[in-house]
Design a protein around this motif. Structure first.
Motif, PDB file in Angstrom:
ATOM      1  N   MET A   1       0.848  -1.169   0.000  1.00 25.20           N
ATOM      2  CA  MET A   1       0.000   0.000   0.000  1.00 25.20           C
ATOM      3  C   MET A   1       0.895   1.232   0.000  1.00 25.20           C
ATOM      4  N   LYS A   5      -2.050   6.160   0.537  1.00 19.44           N
ATOM      5  CA  LYS A   5      -3.219   5.319   0.804  1.00 19.44           C
ATOM      6  C   LYS A   5      -3.230   4.857   2.253  1.00 19.44           C
ATOM      7  N   ALA A  55      -8.190  -3.105  -0.851  1.00 19.60           N
ATOM      8  CA  ALA A  55      -9.104  -2.617  -1.890  1.00 19.60           C
ATOM      9  C   ALA A  55      -9.895  -3.767  -2.499  1.00 19.60           C
TER      10      ALA A  55
END
Length: 113
Positions: A1, A5, A55
């Motif tokens: 990540m 984010k 996600a």
């Protein structure tokens, strides 16, 4: 990540926890043993919070990413934090999970002490 984010996920988790009535004491607390994403006060209990975001579930959900190795690092960092306090309050380890567009999930007591 990515760092951006990760910061956004931690902010989302912090906002969610504040809405649940906790008080944020520290964010991204670092020591030589590791990092704790959020340290909060939940009605007198010191809570070390791991924030996990996914996600997509292609490699499992956010909870699946909290491995035994990660748990050990959290415990070590928490012990280091507790050593800085004059007294040891009741404490626990929680996680805030952010899976895609689903609402945040707050898991309490993710590590048995």
């Amino acid at each position: 990540m990515s760092q951006h984010k990760g910061a956004a996920a931690e902010q989302q988790a912090a906002d969610f926890l504040v809405q649940q009535g906790v008080r944020i004491l520290a964010r991204n607390w670092h020591c030589r043993r590791g990092e704790i994403d959020l340290i909060v006060d939940d009605a007198g209990t010191l809570v070390f919070v791991e924030v996990r975001s996914r996600a997509a579930s292609r490699f499992g959900d956010a909870a699946a990413s909290i491995t035994a190795s990660k748990q050990a690092k959290l415990v070590a960092a928490a012990q280091h934090y507790l050593a800085t306090l004059s007294r040891t309050p009741p404490c626990r380890f929680d996680a805030v999970l952010l899976d895609g567009a689903a609402p945040p999930r707050w898991l309490k007591n993710i590590i048995e002490s």
